[in-house]
Scaffold this active site. Structure first.
Site, PDB file in Angstrom:
ATOM      1  N   ASP A 155       0.870  -1.163   0.000  1.00  0.00           N
ATOM      2  CA  ASP A 155       0.000   0.000   0.000  1.00  0.00           C
ATOM      3  C   ASP A 155       0.915   1.223   0.000  1.00  0.00           C
ATOM      4  O   ASP A 155       2.103   1.128   0.325  1.00  0.00           O
ATOM      5  CB  ASP A 155      -0.913  -0.003   1.228  1.00  0.00           C
ATOM      6  CG  ASP A 155      -2.157   0.840   1.024  1.00  0.00           C
ATOM      7  OD1 ASP A 155      -2.167   1.684   0.106  1.00  0.00           O
ATOM      8  OD2 ASP A 155      -3.129   0.671   1.783  1.00  0.00           O
ATOM      9  N   PHE A 156       0.395   2.364  -0.360  1.00  0.00           N
ATOM     10  CA  PHE A 156       1.252   3.531  -0.536  1.00  0.00           C
ATOM     11  C   PHE A 156       1.923   3.915   0.782  1.00  0.00           C
ATOM     12  O   PHE A 156       1.254   4.235   1.755  1.00  0.00           O
ATOM     13  CB  PHE A 156       0.438   4.695  -1.096  1.00  0.00           C
ATOM     14  CG  PHE A 156       0.226   4.591  -2.589  1.00  0.00           C
ATOM     15  CD1 PHE A 156       0.227   5.722  -3.380  1.00  0.00           C
ATOM     16  CD2 PHE A 156       0.047   3.360  -3.206  1.00  0.00           C
ATOM     17  CE1 PHE A 156       0.049   5.625  -4.758  1.00  0.00           C
ATOM     18  CE2 PHE A 156      -0.121   3.257  -4.570  1.00  0.00           C
ATOM     19  CZ  PHE A 156      -0.118   4.388  -5.357  1.00  0.00           C
TER      20      PHE A 156
END
Length: 714
Positions: free
Chosen positions: A267-268
């Site tokens: 995920d970012f």
């Protein structure tokens, strides 16, 4: 010398994996490292998040501020294209580049689950896959299949439901439809990202059987039933280890047990290390190179905490999926989305997702020839189309249909001359007297209220914001012909429910909001949705009430919140049934503008629960309009610690007035959702225990009047 000789990975006669291996073998170390991460300039996401929170803004503002670039840079000399990634899962969200390309804003994922219909999920995924391909993207970050453990989680709107089987079925169909367009679908967030509170720091402690039977189950279904190409690893810690570094879930379970052959993206900004993440099984860092940069990777290779074979493995996994879907050969040639065609499909889908929660005296549908109708509510719900959740999955819509425009369109189509007016209630309720007088004067009143949740923050509680409960309480009772339309991304508390003659949950509908709501209000479409996540009567009825260790977690001396899933398997309707608590609206519940009977229920089993069980039922429409009913099958498993029921099958059937249809549901003990099995610690796998299994058949978790008993010889 041919191109295939110079660059053997261009040989399309080879398998995708062979091509990926040859490509990686032809890359320099620097090229390999450049392909391990996204191309955005590295920022301090933690400082940025704090800055945004202090300013009182949302993640939308953070994304705008830092112009998130969702891609991996191309390497032209190797024929590696710019790898374009777009968010989901409620439409083509924040795509590569800023501004993001406009797309069809679909109903929220929680709404799709309310459809209890795999065909609707295929249509939904087909729109997403088609538009992702049309816009020249390669990856759609979705579907999201985390579960609704709490009613207040900020991303419930983009997850399906509280039930793992329902979430898995819908997620599988969405995935298949997306990937049919040669787009990589990315299931998220793997795993236990069931809350937004302190998501960068929180640690989840959970028993193995609970993780396996509930929270991992829809992810397992995505691997085995949909052949999903990618997963996104979550932010949170699991048993003290960040999810991006937890080899047990990323490798042992995902690959060794389930046979997953795709790749795992962070995920970012969830990547926390170079060697640790790659060794554990994370393959790709997004959106930047905070960790998988040249300095870190080369240093790890030098000190042997990382091996070059592990770097190669990560790239081979991603390139295999890119070759699988022909993405190396496909030129970047974005086209034009069929906005009108996709909007019509979204409108059709959306109307089938609404849940009729209450309808005293058959107030709904409203007569289109009603003399005067007033629509009342705060601006988010009466002035503009309710596009739904905020954050990275937000869709820039191609167009929107406002509530009043939609109502007038539908009434015009029905030949109505009704006078429709609107009162926009101020957020501080300062003009409530005006709204009250308008309600008294009209022939019918439509009160619109709701909730728009967002990534990055959980709700404080399950109440609607800006004092909407008081607004409804003061407006209900002024006119007997008053309908409440809820536009939510989460179940909400309804302290005013006894005063409301009719309540229609339409969810955050997206672009076609105005048309969908009008279609339902005036009976153009008969609502057939079912509650996908239980509505509690009170906050005190939830599994986390008075239990801070369950949510939001406590500091146990580790320096970060520890969230303990100590409720075990009693989550969602399992919690309410296990604790003997009556919900306001239970899982699977939903009324209709017609009535149904479910009879002639037959449970056929050749060998108890050790072989496929076939459940059939006759559904008769005993009312005056066509409609749809969902037959649901639950199982009571004879094992200590198991809740009374678990959903194992469902089928929606459409029936004309006075006619009957047969629902046939097959429950296979070998299915990927392990319908009759429990996690066995001794064998380290799912097992069917000996005993008598109760098969419950009905139309909701709380309404299963038909029961049969089957035995297992295991």
């Amino acid at each position: 010398m041919t191109v295939e000789t110079q660059q053997p990975w261009q040989d399309e006669s080879l398998s995708p994996r062979e091509r990926a291996q040859k490509l990686v073998a032809g890359m320099t170390l620097e090229q390999k490292i450049a392909q391990l991460h996204g191309a955005m300039e590295t920022i301090d996401i933690y400082a940025a998040s704090a800055q945004v929170a202090e300013a009182g803004e949302g993640l939308d503002d953070l994304a705008d501020q830092f112009r998130v670039e969702r891609h991996v840079a191309a390497i032209d000399e190797l024929g590696i294209p710019r790898f374009r990634i777009t968010n989901g899962p409620v439409g083509v969200g924040m795509g590569d580049g800023t501004p993001s390309p406009p797309a069809t804003s679909l109903p929220m994922t929680i709404a799709l689950a309310a459809g209890f219909d795999a065909d609707l999920a295929r249509q939904y995924g087909d729109i997403i896959g088609s538009e992702t391909a049309t816009l020249g993207q390669h990856v759609l970050e979705g579907p999201g299949v985390c579960l609704h453990r709490t009613t207040i989680a900020g991303r419930n709107f983009e997850y399906f439901s509280e039930d793992p089987y329902l979430s898995g079925v819908m997620g599988v169909e969405v995935t298949k439809a997306i990937q049919a367009h040669d787009i990589i679908a990315m299931g998220k967030h793997y795993v236990l990202n069931d809350q937004e509170y302190e998501r960068f720091r929180a640690n989840v402690e959970i028993d193995e059987h609970v993780m396996r039977e509930l929270y991992l189950l829809p992810f397992e279904m995505l691997v085995k039933d949909a052949d999903i190409a990618a997963f996104m690893s979550s932010y949170n810690r699991i048993r003290g280890v960040y999810a991006t570094e937890y080899r047990y879930t990323l490798h042992d379970i995902l690959r060794d047990e389930w046979g997953f052959e795709g790749y795992v993206q962070s995920d970012f900004w969830s990547c926390r290390s170079a060697a640790g993440s790659l060794n554990a099984g994370m393959d790709h860092e997004m959106p930047d190179a905070k960790w998988l940069n040249e300095d870190n990777v080369k240093a790890a290779l030098q000190d042997t905490s990382l091996e070059i074979q592990t770097v190669d493995r990560a790239l081979v996994r991603r390139y295999t999926q890119m070759f699988r879907f022909g993405q190396f050969e496909r030129p970047y040639d974005p086209g034009e989305i069929d906005a009108k065609g996709h909007g019509a499909i979204s409108r059709d889908i959306g109307a089938q997702l609404a849940v009729l929660l209450k309808n005293d005296g058959n107030l709904l549908p409203l007569d289109p020839n009603t003399g005067s109708i007033v629509v009342i509510g705060q601006s988010d719900f009466v002035d503009e189309a309710c596009l739904g959740g905020g954050g990275s999955s937000k869709v820039d819509p191609l167009y929107t249909v406002k509530p009043m425009d939609g109502i007038r369109d539908v009434l015009d189509g029905l030949g109505s001359s009704a006078d429709v007016t609107k009162v926009t209630v101020a957020d501080d309720l300062s003009n409530l007297d005006e709204a009250r007088e308008a309600a008294k004067a009209a022939d019918a009143v439509v009160l619109m209220a709701g909730l728009i949740a967002t990534e990055g923050a959980d709700q404080k509680d399950a109440n609607m914001l800006r004092d909407q409960n008081r607004m409804l309480a003061e407006l209900l009772g002024n006119n007997p012909n008053t309908v409440v339309v809820l536009k939510d991304g989460n179940p909400v508390l309804m302290p005013w429910i006894d005063a409301a003659p009719a309540v229609l949950e339409v969810w955050n509908q997206g672009s076609e909001d105005g048309h969908v709501v009008a279609d339902l209000l005036f009976g153009v479409v008969n609502p057939s949705g079912k509650v996908p996540t239980t509505y509690p009567r009170s906050e005190n009825d939830t599994l986390y009430a008075g239990q801070p260790e369950r949510y939001p977690g406590t500091d146990e001396g580790a320096g970060y919140p520890v969230i303990r899933y100590s409720e075990g398997l009693e989550m969602g309707y399992r919690w309410f049934q296990g604790q003997g608590i009556e919900p306001l609206f239970g899982f699977g519940f939903g009324l209709s503008y017609t009535t149904f009977s479910v009879d002639d229920v037959v449970v056929e089993a050749a060998d108890g629960v050790n072989a496929p069980v076939v459940v059939s039922a006759t559904v008769t429409n005993t009312g005056s309009v066509a409609g749809a009913e969902v037959v649901q099958v639950y199982v009571g498993v004879p094992s200590e610690g198991q809740p009374p029921k678990r959903l194992v099958g469902f089928q929606k059937v459409f029936v004309e007035p006075g006619e009957s249809a047969t629902a046939t549901i097959t429950i296979d003990p070998e299915a990927t959702n392990h319908p009759f099995s429990v996690w066995d610690y001794a064998s380290g796998g799912f097992a069917t225990v000996a005993g008598e299994y109760a098969i419950h058949v009905g139309t909701s978790a709380d309404d299963t009047p038909h029961t049969a008993t089957l035995a297992s010889s295991s």
